[in-house]
Design a protein around this motif. Structure first.
Motif, PDB file in Angstrom:
ATOM      1  N   GLN A 262    -138.514  21.196  85.052  1.00  0.00           N
ATOM      2  CA  GLN A 262    -139.398  20.043  84.844  1.00  0.00           C
ATOM      3  C   GLN A 262    -139.939  20.077  83.423  1.00  0.00           C
ATOM      4  N   VAL A 273    -134.836  20.808  92.722  1.00  0.00           N
ATOM      5  CA  VAL A 273    -134.095  19.664  93.219  1.00  0.00           C
ATOM      6  C   VAL A 273    -132.924  20.199  94.020  1.00  0.00           C
ATOM      7  N   SER A 333    -131.332  25.127  96.005  1.00  0.00           N
ATOM      8  CA  SER A 333    -131.811  24.044  95.152  1.00  0.00           C
ATOM      9  C   SER A 333    -131.922  24.455  93.696  1.00  0.00           C
ATOM     10  N   LYS A 377    -128.375  13.735  91.601  1.00  0.00           N
ATOM     11  CA  LYS A 377    -129.185  14.952  91.599  1.00  0.00           C
ATOM     12  C   LYS A 377    -129.099  15.676  90.256  1.00  0.00           C
ATOM     13  N   SER A 379    -128.998  14.339  87.467  1.00  0.00           N
ATOM     14  CA  SER A 379    -129.830  13.633  86.494  1.00  0.00           C
ATOM     15  C   SER A 379    -131.211  14.271  86.356  1.00  0.00           C
ATOM     16  N   HIS A 380    -131.587  15.106  87.340  1.00  0.00           N
ATOM     17  CA  HIS A 380    -132.857  15.834  87.242  1.00  0.00           C
ATOM     18  C   HIS A 380    -132.891  16.697  85.987  1.00  0.00           C
ATOM     19  N   TYR A 381    -131.709  17.153  85.567  1.00  0.00           N
ATOM     20  CA  TYR A 381    -131.618  18.010  84.385  1.00  0.00           C
ATOM     21  C   TYR A 381    -131.341  17.210  83.114  1.00  0.00           C
ATOM     22  N   GLN A 383    -133.765  14.672  82.277  1.00  0.00           N
ATOM     23  CA  GLN A 383    -135.044  14.076  81.923  1.00  0.00           C
ATOM     24  C   GLN A 383    -135.528  14.610  80.581  1.00  0.00           C
ATOM     25  N   ARG A 467    -131.324  23.299  81.533  1.00  0.00           N
ATOM     26  CA  ARG A 467    -132.563  23.826  82.097  1.00  0.00           C
ATOM     27  C   ARG A 467    -132.905  25.125  81.380  1.00  0.00           C
TER      28      ARG A 467
END
Length: 673
Positions: A262, A273, A333, A377, A379-381, A383, A467
Motif C-alpha cells: 500500500q 490483496v 494473498s 487483482k 492492479s493493486h501493485y 497504484q 511492491r
C-alpha cells in the motif's frame, strides 16, 4: 572495608544488577534508566540513620511506579503486562532502598531484587543476561551475609555488649578472604542449579506462558519520515540460517519477511490483496533446497525465508513456553510465512524452497496468460501516491527511454538509482513536505527505504507491478559452522516486481554491501550467543533426550544412549503423572476442606441461635441435635430444624449442600431471636 560499608554497598549491588538486568534489553521506557544509579547513590548518602529518606518518600516513589505501569498498560495493552509490572517493581525497589532503616528492610529489598531477576528471565533473553545473573547471585550472597552480621551486631548491642557503632566500624569481618569464600559458595550454588536445570524434565505447561511480548525490532512500515531501519544498530542477532553453501552467501542473500504493497507519499505500508497462483507463489529463479532458520520475534507473526517457500515445518519455539511451539501457515494473498499467533520467543523452523538472487530473471519464458480477475487483482501493485510530484513521471519516462520489457525497464531504473544517488543514514528529506520528490529531484541521497520506495513507484509508473519487501540482507558467514548470521545491522528494504513470463523478481536499487565473514572476537561472541540460544533459551525435553543420548554414547562407546534416553523419557512421564496426581489430590482436598468449612460455619450459627433462644450457653456434653430438638419441638424456631438437617446431611451422610444454601441458612439463623 568496615562492616557498615559492606552492609550498605552489599545491599545496593544486587539491587543495581537486578535493575540493569531488566533495563538492558530496552523493553522498558527510557525513564526506567533513572532508577539505575539510585541504589549506589543511596548507599553513599545513608551513612547514618538520620540521612535515610522519610517513609512518605518511599510511598510516593512506589505509587509513581504503579502510575507508570498503568500508563504503559493503557498505551500498549495486555501485551505490555510484563513490562508494566517490571517497571512498577523497579520503582518499588527504589522506594525501599532510599528508606531502608533496619535489616528487615534489607531483606525486603533483596526479595524485590530477586523478583526483578525473575522478570528479567522473560524480558532479557540475550547472552548478556548470563554475566548479570552470575554477578547478582554472588552479590546477593554477600548482601545476605553482611545483613546477618549486622543483625548479630544489633542483638549484641541490645544485650548490653559491644556498642553498635563499634561493631559496624570493625574491619576484621568483611575481609577479602571473607568475600572470596562467600563468592565461592555462590558459584557452587550456581553450578548445582545448572545441573538441576540440565537434568530436571522440561515438560511444557501448555498455555501458562500467556503473557505476550513483542520485540518490535523491525518497523511496521517502510517510512521516508521515520527512523531508518538500517540505523537499528546494536548488532543483536535476529536470525541464523543453517544449510547454505559459501556460494549462496557470496551471491547475496535476502531474508524476506513483511510485504508492503500500500503506497502513500511517505512510503509503503502493509496491504493485502488476494491473488491466486502463479502471481504470488511463483518467483523468477531459484533452485529448491532445504535450510533451517533460527529467528527472534522481530515483527509480529512474520516468519522469514530466502525466497519461494514450498514446505515449512516448525521445529521448536515461538512461545514464552519452551515446551510448546507455534504453528505456521503460508499466506497466499501476500507471499509471506506467518505464525498462527504472535511470536513471543525465538522460533526454529525448516524451510524447503528457493534461494533467490536480486535482479536475476530467467530468460526464454513464455508470458503467462492472465485472466481478467487476476489482472484486476494485479492492479493493486500498480497504484501510485495520490499527491505524487508531477516531475517524477517525466523523469521516469526519461530514464526508461526505449525500454519495452519489464526486465529492461527495471535494469534502467536500477542503474539510474545506483549510479546517481548516494546511500546515507541521515535524513536530508525527512522533514520536507514531499520526501520522495526531495530524494529524486533535490538531494539525491537517502537510506534503503528511499531507494526501495523510489524504485517501486517508478516501476509502477512504467507499467510494471511492484511492491516493497522488508527483511535482512547480506549477513555474516561463520565459515566453521556453515551458518549465516543476520543482525540488526543487516535490516533492509528492497523491491519485487512482476514479470508475466517468469513471475516475481527480487530486485534492489540500493548500493549493495559486500559480503562479510565473522573473524576474531566476533566469531567467539557469536558462538557463545549461539550456545546460549540453543542450550538455554531453547532448552526443552527434546534437547534433554538428545543430550542423554550423547552422554550414553560418550560413556559406553556404543549407541546405548537409547537406554538412557528411554530412561529420561520414562522419568519425564513419571514426573508428569506424579504432578497430575498431586494436583488432582490437592483439588479434591480443597473441595473437601471447603465443604468442611461450610459445615463448621453452619454449626457455629446453629449454636449461637440456640444460645440466644435458650438464654444460656450450650453445654459441651450435648450434641447439636440434643440442643436443637427441644426448641424446634416447641415451635420457637423452625429454621433450626432445617439447618440441623442440612448440617447432618453434609457431616454424616456425605451430601454437602452448596455454598449459597449454607449462606442463606446462616443469614436466617442470625435473625433468630
Amino acid at each position: 572495608m568496615t562492616l557498615g560499608q559492606a552492609h550498605r554497598f552489599g545491599g545496593a549491588l544486587p539491587a543495581t544488577l537486578a535493575i540493569m538486568a531488566v533495563l538492558w534489553p530496552g523493553e522498558l521506557p527510557v525513564v526506567g534508566w533513572l532508577a539505575a544509579p539510585v541504589p549506589i547513590a543511596a548507599a553513599f548518602v545513608q551513612r547514618s540513620r538520620s540521612r535515610v529518606a522519610p517513609p512518605w518518600v518511599g510511598a510516593v516513589v512506589g505509587l509513581s511506579g504503579f502510575g507508570l505501569g498503568a500508563s504503559l498498560m493503557i498505551q500498549n495493552g495486555l501485551e505490555s503486562l510484563v513490562a508494566a509490572g517490571t517497571l512498577t517493581l523497579v520503582t518499588v525497589l527504589c522506594g525501599r532502598i532510599v528508606t531502608r532503616e533496619n535489616p528487615d528492610h534489607d531483606r525486603q529489598a533483596i526479595l524485590l531484587a530477586l523478583l526483578l531477576v525473575f522478570a528479567a528471565t522473560v524480558i532479557h533473553t540475550e547472552l548478556s543476561f548470563a554475566p548479570l545473573f552470575v554477578a547478582f547471585s554472588i552479590s546477593a550472597v554477600w548482601a545476605l551475609t553482611a545483613r546477618q552480621l549486622v543483625v548479630g551486631a544489633h542483638d549484641e548491642a541490645a544485650r548490653g555488649g559491644t556498642r553498635l557503632p563499634v561493631s559496624l566500624n570493625r574491619r576484621d569481618l568483611a575481609t577479602p578472604a571473607f568475600m572470596a569464600v562467600t563468592a565461592t559458595v555462590a558459584v557452587l550454588l550456581l553450578a548445582s542449579t545448572i545441573v538441576l536445570f540440565v537434568v530436571f524434565p522440561r515438560i511444557g505447561l501448555g498455555n501458562l506462558g500467556f503473557v505476550k511480548r513483542s520485540r518490535g525490532d523491525l518497523p511496521q512500515s517502510v517510512s521516508l519520515i521515520g527512523s531508518p531501519r538500517g540505523a537499528l544498530g546494536g548488532g543483536e542477532v535476529v536470525a541464523r540460517v543453517r544449510g547454505l553453501t559459501e556460494a549462496d552467501f557470496d551471491g547475496g542473500l535476502y531474508l524476506r519477511g513483511p510485504v508492503y504493497a500500500q503506497v502513500n507519499r511517505d512510503g509503503f505500508a502493509r496491504g493485502e490483496v488476494e491473488l491466486t497462483t502463479p502471481l504470488e507463489t511463483e518467483f523468477a529463479v531459484g533452485a529448491s533446497r532445504s535450510y533451517e532458520v533460527f529467528l527472534q520475534p522481530v515483527v509480529g507473526r512474520s516468519l522469514f525465508s530466502l525466497g519461494k517457500v514450498e514446505e515449512v515445518g516448525i521445529l521448536a519455539g515461538g512461545t514464552s513456553n519452551p515446551g510448546r511451539r507455534v504453528r505456521s501457515f503460508h499466506l497466499p494473498s501476500v507471499p509471506e510465512l506467518r505464525a498462527a499467533e504472535p511470536l513471543t520467543g525465538p522460533v526454529r523452523y525448516q524451510v524447503k524452497g528457493s534461494v533467490l538472487r536480486a535482479g536475476q530473471v530467467s530468460g526464454g519464458g513464455v508470458p503467462t496468460e492472465l485472466s481478467a480477475d487476476e489482472t484486476k487483482k494485479l492492479s493493486h501493485y500498480m497504484q501510485i501516491p495520490e499527491e505524487l510530484d508531477s516531475r517524477i513521471e517525466p523523469l521516469t519516462r526519461q530514464v526508461t527511454g526505449p525500454a519495452s520489457s519489464e526486465a529492461e525497464k527495471a535494469a534502467a531504473l536500477r542503474s539510474f538509482l545506483r549510479d546517481g544517488f548516494a546511500y546515507t543514514l541521515e535524513q536530508p528529506n525527512g522533514r520536507k513536505a514531499d520526501p520522495l520528490a526531495g530524494f529524486l529531484l533535490e538531494d539525491r541521497r537517502g537510506h534503503c527505504e528511499y531507494f526501495a520506495t523510489a524504485f517501486a513507484v517508478m516501476l509502477r509508473l512504467s507499467g510494471v507491478p511492484a511492491r516493497v519487501v522488508g527483511g535482512f540482507q547480506g549477513g555474516w558467514l561463520d565459515e566453521d559452522g556453515d551458518i549465516v548470521v543476520f543482525t540488526t545491522d543487516n535490516a533492509h528494504a528492497w523491491v519485487e516486481w512482476f514479470d508475466p513470463s517468469t513471475g516475481w523478481v527480487v530486485d534492489d536499487a540500493t548500493p549493495p554491501a559486500p559480503p562479510s565473514r565473522l573473524s576474531g572476537l566476533a566469531v567467539l561472541m557469536e558462538r557463545l550467543r549461539r550456545g546460549w540460544d540453543d542450550w538455554v533459551v531453547e532448552y526443552n525435553l527434546v534437547s534433554q533426550l538428545e543430550l542423554a543420548e550423547r552422554i550414553g554414547r560418550a560413556v559406553t562407546g556404543r549407541s546405548s544412549g537409547r537406554d538412557l534416553r528411554g530412561l529420561v523419557r520414562r522419568a519425564a512421564v513419571a514426573v508428569g503423572v506424579l504432578v497430575a496426581v498431586g494436583l488432582a489430590a490437592l483439588w479434591i482436598r480443597r473441595l473437601l476442606a471447603s465443604s468442611r468449612r461450610r459445615e463448621d460455619r453452619l454449626a457455629g450459627a446453629i449454636v449461637r441461635a440456640v444460645e440466644r433462644l435458650g438464654g444460656e450457653p450450650v453445654s459441651g456434653s450435648k450434641t447439636l441435635r440434643e440442643a436443637v430438638t427441644p426448641l424446634a419441638a416447641a415451635g420457637r424456631a423452625q429454621i433450626l430444624a432445617r439447618a440441623l438437617e442440612v448440617y447432618e446431611q453434609g457431616r454424616f451422610a456425605d451430601r454437602p449442600s452448596s455454598a449459597p444454601v449454607v449462606d442463606r441458612l446462616v443469614r436466617d439463623l442470625e435473625r433468630v431471636a
